[in-house]
Enzyme design. Sequence first.
Site, PDB file in Angstrom:
ATOM      1  N   ASP A 113      15.452   4.165 -34.727  1.00  0.00           N
ATOM      2  CA  ASP A 113      14.539   3.314 -33.948  1.00  0.00           C
ATOM      3  C   ASP A 113      13.082   3.731 -34.098  1.00  0.00           C
ATOM      4  OD1 ASP A 113      17.277   3.014 -32.549  1.00  0.00           O
ATOM      5  OD2 ASP A 113      16.056   1.298 -31.953  1.00  0.00           O
ATOM      6  N   ARG A 119      18.742  -7.324 -30.359  1.00  0.00           N
ATOM      7  CA  ARG A 119      18.612  -5.866 -30.337  1.00  0.00           C
ATOM      8  C   ARG A 119      18.593  -5.333 -31.769  1.00  0.00           C
ATOM      9  NH1 ARG A 119      22.683  -4.706 -32.636  1.00  0.00           N
ATOM     10  NH2 ARG A 119      22.164  -2.505 -32.632  1.00  0.00           N
ATOM     11  N   ASN A 144      17.363   7.611 -32.381  1.00  0.00           N
ATOM     12  CA  ASN A 144      18.358   6.553 -32.614  1.00  0.00           C
ATOM     13  C   ASN A 144      19.237   6.499 -31.370  1.00  0.00           C
ATOM     14  OD1 ASN A 144      19.598   4.509 -34.269  1.00  0.00           O
ATOM     15  ND2 ASN A 144      21.322   5.892 -34.551  1.00  0.00           N
ATOM     16  N   LYS A 145      20.167   5.583 -31.352  1.00  0.00           N
ATOM     17  CA  LYS A 145      21.035   5.390 -30.187  1.00  0.00           C
ATOM     18  C   LYS A 145      21.593   6.716 -29.690  1.00  0.00           C
ATOM     19  CE  LYS A 145      21.630   2.391 -28.440  1.00  0.00           C
ATOM     20  NZ  LYS A 145      20.714   2.119 -27.303  1.00  0.00           N
ATOM     21  N   ARG A 159      10.546  -3.167 -24.858  1.00  0.00           N
ATOM     22  CA  ARG A 159      11.322  -1.916 -24.997  1.00  0.00           C
ATOM     23  C   ARG A 159      10.397  -0.877 -25.632  1.00  0.00           C
ATOM     24  NH1 ARG A 159      17.225  -2.379 -27.457  1.00  0.00           N
ATOM     25  NH2 ARG A 159      17.534  -0.517 -26.194  1.00  0.00           N
ATOM     26  N   ALA A 168      16.359  -2.166 -33.953  1.00  0.00           N
ATOM     27  CA  ALA A 168      14.911  -1.970 -34.123  1.00  0.00           C
ATOM     28  C   ALA A 168      14.241  -3.045 -34.986  1.00  0.00           C
ATOM     29  CB  ALA A 168      14.666  -0.565 -34.674  1.00  0.00           C
TER      30      ALA A 168
HETATM   31  O1  MRU Z   1      19.723  -0.344 -27.996  1.00  0.00           O
HETATM   32  P1  MRU Z   1      19.936  -0.940 -29.361  1.00  0.00           P
HETATM   33  O2  MRU Z   1      21.266  -1.573 -29.535  1.00  0.00           O
HETATM   34  O3  MRU Z   1      18.808  -1.846 -29.748  1.00  0.00           O
HETATM   35  O4  MRU Z   1      19.893   0.331 -30.327  1.00  0.00           O
HETATM   36  C1  MRU Z   1      19.991   0.118 -31.707  1.00  0.00           C
HETATM   37  C2  MRU Z   1      20.056   1.355 -32.513  1.00  0.00           C
HETATM   38  O5  MRU Z   1      19.959   2.448 -32.006  1.00  0.00           O
HETATM   39  C3  MRU Z   1      20.146   1.181 -33.993  1.00  0.00           C
HETATM   40  O6  MRU Z   1      20.837   2.247 -34.581  1.00  0.00           O
HETATM   41  C4  MRU Z   1      18.731   1.122 -34.576  1.00  0.00           C
HETATM   42  O7  MRU Z   1      17.969   0.159 -33.906  1.00  0.00           O
HETATM   43  C5  MRU Z   1      18.726   0.831 -36.019  1.00  0.00           C
HETATM   44  S1  MRU Z   1      19.280  -0.793 -36.346  1.00  0.00           S
HETATM   45  C6  MRU Z   1      18.980  -1.179 -37.948  1.00  0.00           C
END
Ligand code: MRU
Length: 334
Positions: free
Chosen positions: A228, A49, A238-239, A86, A51
Amino acid sequence: MKDLDSLALKVEGGRLRILDQTRLPFAEVWLDGSDPGAMTGHIQRLAVRGAPLIGVAAALSLAAQAEAGASEARLRASWVELRKARPTAVNLMAALDRMKAVLDSGGGTTDLVATAEGIFEEDAALCEALAVHGVGLLAAGETVLTHCNSGGLATAGIGTALGVIRRGFEAGKVAHVFVDETRPLLQGARLTAWELKTLGIPFTLLTDSMAAILLREGRVSRVLVGADRIARNGDFANKVGTYGLAVQARHHGVPFHPVAPWTTVDLACANGAAIPIEARKAEEVRGYGTTLWAPDCEVFNPSFDVTPSALVTSLVLDRGVAAAGSDLAAFTPA
Ligand code: MRU
C-alpha cells in the site's frame, strides 16, 4: 469519458461503475461511482479497495463530476474529501495530486478526463510490467503463498502480486497457490479465492495462523504480497498480517517479495516509521458484518502493518527487481 473495462471498475456510456467488493463472492452488485461524495464512502467501506484501484477510482469520479458540469470550487472540495478517504495507500494521493495539477495549471474537463483515463490505462500497463519481472524470478513448479487481495479486484489490470501469480501459472511456473484468509475483512477468503477460482488456478485457503506450518514443512517456495505504500528504503505497508508472514518466511528461509508499481512508492517517506497506518472500527475484529462474537471491549485494529526491508528478499517493481536495501529513487520516474 471513453469506455473503460476492468474486473471491478467500468466506464460504460459515460457512466462510472464499481463492483461492490463487500458483496463478493456471493453477489456481483455494481454501484454508481460518478459522485465523488459517494465514491469517498465506497472507498471507506472497502466497496472499492486495493491501493492502485482506489487511486484510479477517485481520479475517475472527479473526472465524472467535471463532465457533469461541476464548478472548479466544487471539484476542489471533492478532491479534499477523496484524498482523505483512506490514509495508508499512497496511490490514492498520487492519483489525486495528478488531477489537482491539471486544475492548478488551468486545465478543463477534457484535460481532467484525459488524465483520469491515463491513470487507469497506465495502471493496467504497470501490472503487466510487474508480471514480466516477477515471473522472471520464478522457477518451475513454485508453490506461492499470498496474503490479502492484490489481483484484478485491486487494480485496473491483472493485479500486482496476484498478477505475477496469474502470469506465472500461465507460463507453467506456478503450480499451486496458498491463500491466507486475511482477517479481519477476509480479502483472501472472499476475493483472492474468488479470483483464483474464476481463473482456474489451483489454490488452498487457510486461516492466517496456519501459514507458519506450511512454511516450516517446506510446502511454500515463495511468498508474494502487494503493498500500500513503500518507503524510500524499501520498508513497506501492506494488509495487517504481512509483517508476521515476513518474519515466518525469514525464519524458514523462504523468499519473500512485495510486488508494486512506482505509484505505490513514496519517496517522501524515508522509512516505514513515516507511513501513516489506518485504524479501523472495533466491530471488524469483534465480529464480521452484522454478526458479533466478542463482547463490547477494547480492540486493536490497524488495517496495515509495516514490514522492514531487512525481511525482504527483493522488491518486484515495474522497472525491475530491486535488491533489498536499494534506494528506490532509482526505480521511480524523476
Ligand atoms: O484494505 P485493502 O483491502 O484495501 O488492503 C489491500 C492490500 O493491503 C493490498 O495488498 C494492497 O493494496 C495491494 S493491492 C494491489
